[in-house]
Design an enzyme around this catalytic site. Structure first.
Site, short mmCIF file in Angstrom:
data_model
loop_
_atom_site.label_atom_id
_atom_site.label_comp_id
_atom_site.label_asym_id
_atom_site.label_seq_id
_atom_site.Cartn_x
_atom_site.Cartn_y
_atom_site.Cartn_z
N SER A 1 1.54 -2.27 -6.87
CA SER A 1 0.52 -3.34 -6.87
C SER A 1 0.49 -4.06 -8.22
O SER A 1 0.85 -3.51 -9.26
CB SER A 1 -0.86 -2.75 -6.58
OG SER A 1 -0.86 -2.12 -5.33
N1 SAM Z 1 -0.87 2.25 -4.83
C1 SAM Z 1 0.50 1.86 -4.82
C2 SAM Z 1 1.12 1.74 -6.17
O1 SAM Z 1 0.40 1.73 -7.17
O2 SAM Z 1 2.35 1.68 -6.22
C3 SAM Z 1 0.69 0.60 -4.03
C4 SAM Z 1 1.30 0.92 -2.77
S1 SAM Z 1 1.91 -0.29 -1.68
C5 SAM Z 1 1.08 -1.79 -2.01
C6 SAM Z 1 1.13 0.35 -0.18
C7 SAM Z 1 1.60 1.70 0.25
O3 SAM Z 1 0.86 2.08 1.40
C8 SAM Z 1 3.08 1.77 0.63
O4 SAM Z 1 3.71 2.76 -0.12
C9 SAM Z 1 3.05 2.12 2.11
O5 SAM Z 1 4.12 2.93 2.53
C10 SAM Z 1 1.72 2.84 2.22
N2 SAM Z 1 1.16 2.88 3.58
C11 SAM Z 1 1.16 1.91 4.53
N3 SAM Z 1 0.56 2.36 5.64
C12 SAM Z 1 0.18 3.64 5.39
C13 SAM Z 1 -0.49 4.64 6.14
N4 SAM Z 1 -0.90 4.44 7.39
N5 SAM Z 1 -0.70 5.84 5.56
C14 SAM Z 1 -0.31 6.09 4.30
N6 SAM Z 1 0.33 5.19 3.53
C15 SAM Z 1 0.56 3.98 4.08
#
Ligand code: SAM
Length: 212
Positions: A62
């Site tokens: 992010s």
């Molecule tokens: N907090 C993260 C960082 O600092 O890098 C940002 C992560 S990215 C914007 C969103 C994440 O949510 C991805 O790694 C994706 O795989 C995960 N994600 C999407 N749907 C999900 C779900 N149902 N359960 C768990 N993780 C999920």
């Protein structure tokens, strides 16, 4: 941190302040967290730019402004135990781990969860628990949480997360919507939930279903 990264991290802090981030604890933690360790080495020179960056598997780390903004909103009532949905690179997890006592983080892509866990261990952030799972379901066995932060955009409010929020001023921060995403803060007081709409944001979707 390497000397050139220290200067870049300080400038990032100043940019976040100019964008309206006022929480000094959050700014301190962002300045000292080595964001370059949470992305592919080929992108490390961009680590202290105020942008989201690709981390593989079609996902992103992010934007620092968003991390700072969501963390500041989450800290309103000084949460002790926090659940993060979407571990991704582990960067937001690392920021939280320096501000609260216990962090639980759920990720659905095993390669990302594995890498994030290694990075967090390397920084000696051992009071973090990560797991592979579907974030729509939260982490029921560890509930209730004083704070829940969702780092992917949910098409609708995940009901399981609402029930895992502490009834004593539990706060959830999440991007909500399909296409257009709004950052929302939900506060629970007993059986009552209040909603605060913050701003437009852009996130990858919170995917429903099996892990990868
Ligand atoms: N907090 C993260 C960082 O600092 O890098 C940002 C992560 S990215 C914007 C969103 C994440 O949510 C991805 O790694 C994706 O795989 C995960 N994600 C999407 N749907 C999900 C779900 N149902 N359960 C768990 N993780 C999920």
């Amino acid at each position: 941190m390497l000397a050139n990264f220290i200067g870049m991290a300080r400038r990032l802090r100043e940019q976040l302040q100019q964008q309206g981030i006022t929480n000094a604890r959050v700014l301190d933690v962002i300045e000292r967290t080595p964001r370059h360790n949470f992305m592919p080495e080929s992108l490390a020179h961009k680590a202290y730019e105020n942008t989201a960056l690709p981390i593989g598997n079609g996902q992103t780390i992010s934007q620092p402004y968003i991390v700072a903004q969501m963390t500041s909103l989450l800290l309103t009532h000084q949460p002790r135990r926090v659940l993060e949905i979407g571990t991704g690179s582990g960067y937001q997890t690392a920021v939280l781990a320096q501000l609260v006592d216990e962090v639980y983080s759920v990720e659905r892509i095993s390669a990302l969860q594995y890498q994030a866990k290694r990075r967090l261990n390397k920084l000696d952030l051992h009071h973090v628990r990560t797991k592979l799972g579907d974030g729509w379901q939260g982490w029921a066995s560890k509930a209730p949480f004083d704070g829940i932060i969702v780092t992917a955009a949910a098409a609708k409010i995940p009901q399981d997360l609402l029930t895992q929020l502490s009834p004593q001023q539990g706060i959830m921060v999440l991007p909500l919507g399909e296409g257009r995403h709004r950052l929302l803060v939900i506060q629970r007081d007993g059986d009552d939930f209040s909603y605060r709409d913050i701003e437009d944001v852009r996130f990858v979707p919170l995917i429903a279903g099996d892990t990868e």
